[in-house]
Design a protein around this motif. Sequence first.
Motif, mmCIF file in Angstrom:
data_model
loop_
_atom_site.group_PDB
_atom_site.id
_atom_site.type_symbol
_atom_site.label_atom_id
_atom_site.label_comp_id
_atom_site.label_asym_id
_atom_site.label_seq_id
_atom_site.Cartn_x
_atom_site.Cartn_y
_atom_site.Cartn_z
ATOM 1 N N THR A 226 1.025 -1.218 0.019
ATOM 2 C CA THR A 226 0.224 -0.176 -0.004
ATOM 3 C C THR A 226 0.889 1.190 0.116
ATOM 4 O O THR A 226 1.827 1.394 0.758
ATOM 5 N N LEU A 227 0.729 2.150 -0.862
ATOM 6 C CA LEU A 227 1.439 3.555 -1.261
ATOM 7 C C LEU A 227 0.751 4.668 -1.044
ATOM 8 O O LEU A 227 -0.414 4.763 -1.736
ATOM 9 N N ILE B 37 -2.005 -1.443 -4.219
ATOM 10 C CA ILE B 37 -3.002 -0.277 -3.601
ATOM 11 C C ILE B 37 -2.129 0.987 -3.584
ATOM 12 O O ILE B 37 -1.111 1.216 -3.019
ATOM 13 N N VAL B 38 -2.954 2.081 -4.229
ATOM 14 C CA VAL B 38 -2.180 3.409 -4.257
ATOM 15 C C VAL B 38 -3.388 4.181 -3.722
ATOM 16 O O VAL B 38 -4.424 4.212 -4.193
ATOM 17 N N LEU B 39 -2.898 5.123 -2.853
ATOM 18 C CA LEU B 39 -4.051 6.153 -2.155
ATOM 19 C C LEU B 39 -3.543 7.623 -2.599
ATOM 20 O O LEU B 39 -2.219 7.861 -2.298
ATOM 21 N N ASP B 40 -4.291 8.190 -2.985
ATOM 22 C CA ASP B 40 -4.364 9.831 -3.400
ATOM 23 C C ASP B 40 -4.727 10.572 -2.304
ATOM 24 O O ASP B 40 -5.894 10.350 -1.872
ATOM 25 N N ILE C 59 -1.275 10.674 8.490
ATOM 26 C CA ILE C 59 -2.293 9.493 9.332
ATOM 27 C C ILE C 59 -2.280 8.233 8.587
ATOM 28 O O ILE C 59 -2.085 7.107 8.997
ATOM 29 N N LEU C 60 -2.583 8.294 7.264
ATOM 30 C CA LEU C 60 -2.435 7.108 6.324
ATOM 31 C C LEU C 60 -1.193 6.475 6.155
ATOM 32 O O LEU C 60 -1.168 5.328 5.975
ATOM 33 N N THR C 61 -0.120 7.314 6.171
ATOM 34 C CA THR C 61 1.151 6.476 5.942
ATOM 35 C C THR C 61 1.478 5.566 7.084
ATOM 36 O O THR C 61 2.278 4.647 6.979
ATOM 37 N N GLU C 62 1.141 5.873 8.206
ATOM 38 C CA GLU C 62 1.009 5.130 9.436
ATOM 39 C C GLU C 62 0.456 3.755 9.230
ATOM 40 O O GLU C 62 0.666 2.748 9.786
ATOM 41 N N LEU C 63 -0.681 3.724 8.367
ATOM 42 C CA LEU C 63 -1.452 2.644 7.966
ATOM 43 C C LEU C 63 -0.800 1.753 6.818
ATOM 44 O O LEU C 63 -1.289 0.692 6.719
ATOM 45 N N CYS C 64 -0.128 2.321 5.888
ATOM 46 C CA CYS C 64 0.245 1.871 4.778
ATOM 47 C C CYS C 64 1.836 1.667 4.807
ATOM 48 O O CYS C 64 2.385 1.784 5.691
ATOM 49 N N ASP C 65 2.329 0.862 3.780
ATOM 50 C CA ASP C 65 3.699 0.501 3.641
ATOM 51 C C ASP C 65 4.664 1.532 3.434
ATOM 52 O O ASP C 65 5.697 1.555 4.084
ATOM 53 N N TYR C 66 4.211 2.545 2.436
ATOM 54 C CA TYR C 66 5.139 3.406 1.834
ATOM 55 C C TYR C 66 4.492 4.599 1.612
ATOM 56 O O TYR C 66 3.127 4.752 1.541
ATOM 57 N N PHE D 117 9.017 6.675 4.148
ATOM 58 C CA PHE D 117 9.095 7.744 2.987
ATOM 59 C C PHE D 117 10.222 6.998 1.874
ATOM 60 O O PHE D 117 11.159 6.726 2.417
ATOM 61 N N VAL D 118 9.704 6.815 0.710
ATOM 62 C CA VAL D 118 10.464 6.423 -0.414
ATOM 63 C C VAL D 118 11.086 7.276 -1.271
ATOM 64 O O VAL D 118 12.111 7.110 -2.012
ATOM 65 N N GLY D 119 10.615 8.580 -1.127
ATOM 66 C CA GLY D 119 11.226 9.625 -1.792
ATOM 67 C C GLY D 119 10.417 10.550 -2.582
ATOM 68 O O GLY D 119 8.926 10.558 -2.327
#
Length: 299
Positions: free
Chosen positions: A128-129, A243-246, A258-265, A292-294
């Motif tokens: 999930t990103l 899965i990509v979250l915009d 908030i969503l970053t804490e629930l996702c992988d990247y 954070f991937v960049g």
Amino acid sequence: MPEQRNDQPELDPTGQRSGKSEEQGAPSADEQSFWLKRKERLKQELGHFDEDDSRMLVPSSLELGPGAVDKYVISKQIVRMQEPRRLTPDDLDERRIIYPESRNRTLVNRFRDLRTKLLELSGGNNFTLVVSGASSGAGSSFVALNLAAAFAFDQAKTALIIDCNLREPSLHSTLDVLPETGLTDFLDDPDYDIARILYPTGIPRLRLIPAGSRRETPSEFFTSFRMKQFLQAVRRRYPDRFIVLDTAPISESPDARILTELCDYAMLVVPHGKITATTAEHAATAFNPDKFVGAVING
């Protein structure tokens, strides 16, 4: 309208196509009983019934457990998803969405390279990103949608893009989808079936979950336990789906954090020439550094 599915190819209880060679011989009664029980147990764990293939997605209960995924069966379900309509090359060009035969090879290759780097980071596993802009107008929706489209290039994979910009959702308009319901409706109702909010996009193997009814305090939805369960379940039950979250710009809303804490990247989109290096750096440091991937420069 939400996605529908074709009838599935006939499978024997082991998950292989039906039909045995004469040399193999018929299975014993004990073997048949074992595999039939295994198949029924799998269906119960996945909430799946023969007359309702849509429930292979995520059961409303969102109950997870080890061994709940039969990758072969689920992969076949994904690959055979119906496409009630197809966006033409002209449609895709107009919407600035990449596709394998696009004449804009530079753009296609950039997103393919980005996809490859993410796959290397994940070890080839699905993930999930979160994609968020460093400022308003950064183009995070453009990047998120095209990255999801790049994952869907592979006929053995699928992608799901979720519009988590509840204040200013745009993906349904870009994809010319008229959603009746969306993410907030699902999160509001514990008995809501996720099949009701999954929409075909006109792009093979790419599905959309629109934002749903607008809310004044979207962060309350993203901090809910149901949102956490939802993201865990939709990833684990589909080993072939990315899965990509915009999300809303990280500079204007806490939603991305908030969503970053629930996702992988998490990935940042920086508009070329429109913000200072200091502003971009400040936006990047707002993410969890472990996820954070960049940053992607857009423009």
